[in-house]
Design a protein around this motif. Structure first.
Motif, PDB file in Angstrom:
ATOM      1  N   ARG A  46      57.734 -58.348  81.423  1.00 43.97           N
ATOM      2  CA  ARG A  46      58.095 -56.953  81.151  1.00 43.97           C
ATOM      3  C   ARG A  46      59.541 -56.666  81.519  1.00 43.97           C
ATOM      4  NH1 ARG A  46      52.661 -55.520  84.083  1.00 43.97           N
ATOM      5  NH2 ARG A  46      51.370 -56.621  82.583  1.00 43.97           N
ATOM      6  N   HIS A  47      59.987 -57.211  82.649  1.00 47.57           N
ATOM      7  CA  HIS A  47      61.370 -56.977  83.065  1.00 47.57           C
ATOM      8  C   HIS A  47      62.333 -57.620  82.067  1.00 47.57           C
ATOM      9  CE1 HIS A  47      64.308 -55.638  85.981  1.00 47.57           C
ATOM     10  NE2 HIS A  47      64.908 -56.805  85.900  1.00 47.57           N
ATOM     11  N   ILE A 100      55.102 -45.497  75.496  1.00 45.79           N
ATOM     12  CA  ILE A 100      54.488 -46.821  75.440  1.00 45.79           C
ATOM     13  C   ILE A 100      52.991 -46.559  75.354  1.00 45.79           C
ATOM     14  CG2 ILE A 100      54.126 -49.016  76.629  1.00 45.79           C
ATOM     15  CD1 ILE A 100      56.744 -48.446  78.181  1.00 45.79           C
ATOM     16  N   THR A 101      52.378 -46.914  74.235  1.00 42.93           N
ATOM     17  CA  THR A 101      50.998 -46.507  73.994  1.00 42.93           C
ATOM     18  C   THR A 101      50.078 -47.685  73.718  1.00 42.93           C
ATOM     19  OG1 THR A 101      51.419 -46.191  71.630  1.00 42.93           O
ATOM     20  CG2 THR A 101      51.705 -44.272  73.062  1.00 42.93           C
ATOM     21  N   ILE A 161      50.465 -45.004  78.019  1.00 38.13           N
ATOM     22  CA  ILE A 161      50.474 -45.918  79.153  1.00 38.13           C
ATOM     23  C   ILE A 161      51.643 -45.578  80.079  1.00 38.13           C
ATOM     24  CG2 ILE A 161      50.731 -48.321  79.879  1.00 38.13           C
ATOM     25  CD1 ILE A 161      49.597 -49.126  77.127  1.00 38.13           C
ATOM     26  N   ALA A 162      52.821 -45.413  79.499  1.00 36.66           N
ATOM     27  CA  ALA A 162      54.049 -45.165  80.253  1.00 36.66           C
ATOM     28  C   ALA A 162      55.092 -44.709  79.242  1.00 36.66           C
ATOM     29  CB  ALA A 162      54.505 -46.430  80.983  1.00 36.66           C
ATOM     30  N   CYS A 163      56.324 -44.559  79.687  1.00 37.36           N
ATOM     31  CA  CYS A 163      57.419 -44.215  78.774  1.00 37.36           C
ATOM     32  C   CYS A 163      58.609 -45.126  79.054  1.00 37.36           C
ATOM     33  CB  CYS A 163      57.847 -42.763  78.947  1.00 37.36           C
ATOM     34  SG  CYS A 163      56.617 -41.561  78.412  1.00 37.36           S
ATOM     35  N   LEU A 164      59.366 -45.385  78.012  1.00 42.72           N
ATOM     36  CA  LEU A 164      60.586 -46.179  78.116  1.00 42.72           C
ATOM     37  C   LEU A 164      61.759 -45.271  77.775  1.00 42.72           C
ATOM     38  CD1 LEU A 164      62.178 -48.859  78.313  1.00 42.72           C
ATOM     39  CD2 LEU A 164      61.634 -49.230  75.885  1.00 42.72           C
ATOM     40  N   GLY A 165      62.709 -45.180  78.696  1.00 39.73           N
ATOM     41  CA  GLY A 165      63.800 -44.249  78.480  1.00 39.73           C
ATOM     42  C   GLY A 165      65.157 -44.843  78.776  1.00 39.73           C
ATOM     43  N   ALA A 189      54.028 -52.557  75.628  1.00 39.48           N
ATOM     44  CA  ALA A 189      52.604 -52.222  75.520  1.00 39.48           C
ATOM     45  C   ALA A 189      51.771 -53.491  75.390  1.00 39.48           C
ATOM     46  CB  ALA A 189      52.368 -51.301  74.331  1.00 39.48           C
ATOM     47  N   GLN A 190      52.267 -54.433  74.611  1.00 41.41           N
ATOM     48  CA  GLN A 190      51.517 -55.672  74.407  1.00 41.41           C
ATOM     49  C   GLN A 190      51.384 -56.458  75.706  1.00 41.41           C
ATOM     50  OE1 GLN A 190      50.018 -56.335  71.331  1.00 41.41           O
ATOM     51  NE2 GLN A 190      48.884 -57.633  72.757  1.00 41.41           N
TER      52      GLN A 190
END
Length: 205
Positions: free
Chosen positions: A34-35, A154-155, A162-166, A194-195
């Protein structure tokens, strides 16, 4: 409600967010894969990118990558921020059921952080309706003067947030009306993030 996806640890679903059980928020989201996605999109955009979720009606940032010298807002992991004046918070609020959204917006304590902070409930509800229509949110120096930003959700495949990316950007480099150029790369990265979360990729390596 508890859901268990094949090959993953259990997930607790509440407030339409997914929180990995038995781990701290930061450790749950910040894994090598993810990072790496976050680093790649920050490099493509050329500005700080961050992943945020909502806990207890506050935005909590769980990972961030800074690729340029900061001139304002720094969303390091563990930092929290208000819902009403951040892009992630606006996405969360916009996706709530109408009655619940209206009630929360009208009861949230809203401080005037900058001259641009929206503190009128009706004005904020109008903005949230537009966020819901567009599918992404932006802020125009509403939390820190001289810093603008935008975020995408992020869905999960069923649309659950799930979360958000900003991204957070100093106005010295990017104007508010230029933020739209970031949306497509953010959406591509959000799909990849998301994946990794739904795959249950919990360990580095």
């Amino acid at each position: 409600m508890v859901q268990k996806a094949p090959g993953t640890k259990r997930f607790w679903v509440g407030n339409r967010l997914v929180v990995l059980a038995g781990k701290t928020i930061s450790n749950a989201f910040r894994t090598a894969r993810r990072h790496a996605v976050l680093t790649a999109v920050a490099g493509e955009i050329g500005e700080q990118c961050e992943i945020g979720i909502v806990r207890n009606n506050r935005v909590v940032y769980v990972d961030s990558v800074r690729v340029a010298p900061s001139q304002g807002l720094q969303f390091d992991p563990g930092t929290d921020a208000p819902l009403y004046c951040t892009s992630t918070g606006k996405i969360y609020l916009s996706r709530m059921p109408g009655a619940a959204r209206d009630k929360l917006v009208r009861t949230l304590p809203m401080q005037q952080h900058t001259p641009n902070t929206i503190t009128d409930p009706d004005a904020l509800l109008a903005v949230l309706a537009e966020v819901r229509r567009k599918g992404w949110a932006s802020t125009n120096e509403e939390y820190v003067q001289g810093v603008v930003g935008c975020a995408v959700p992020i869905t999960a495949p069923d649309g659950t947030l799930i979360a958000c990316l900003g991204v957070s950007v100093p106005t010295a480099r990017v104007r508010y009306d230029e933020l739209g150029a970031f949306i497509e790369p953010l959406q591509r990265a959000a799909h990849l993030l998301a994946q990794t979360i739904l795959d249950g990729e919990d360990e580095d390596g």
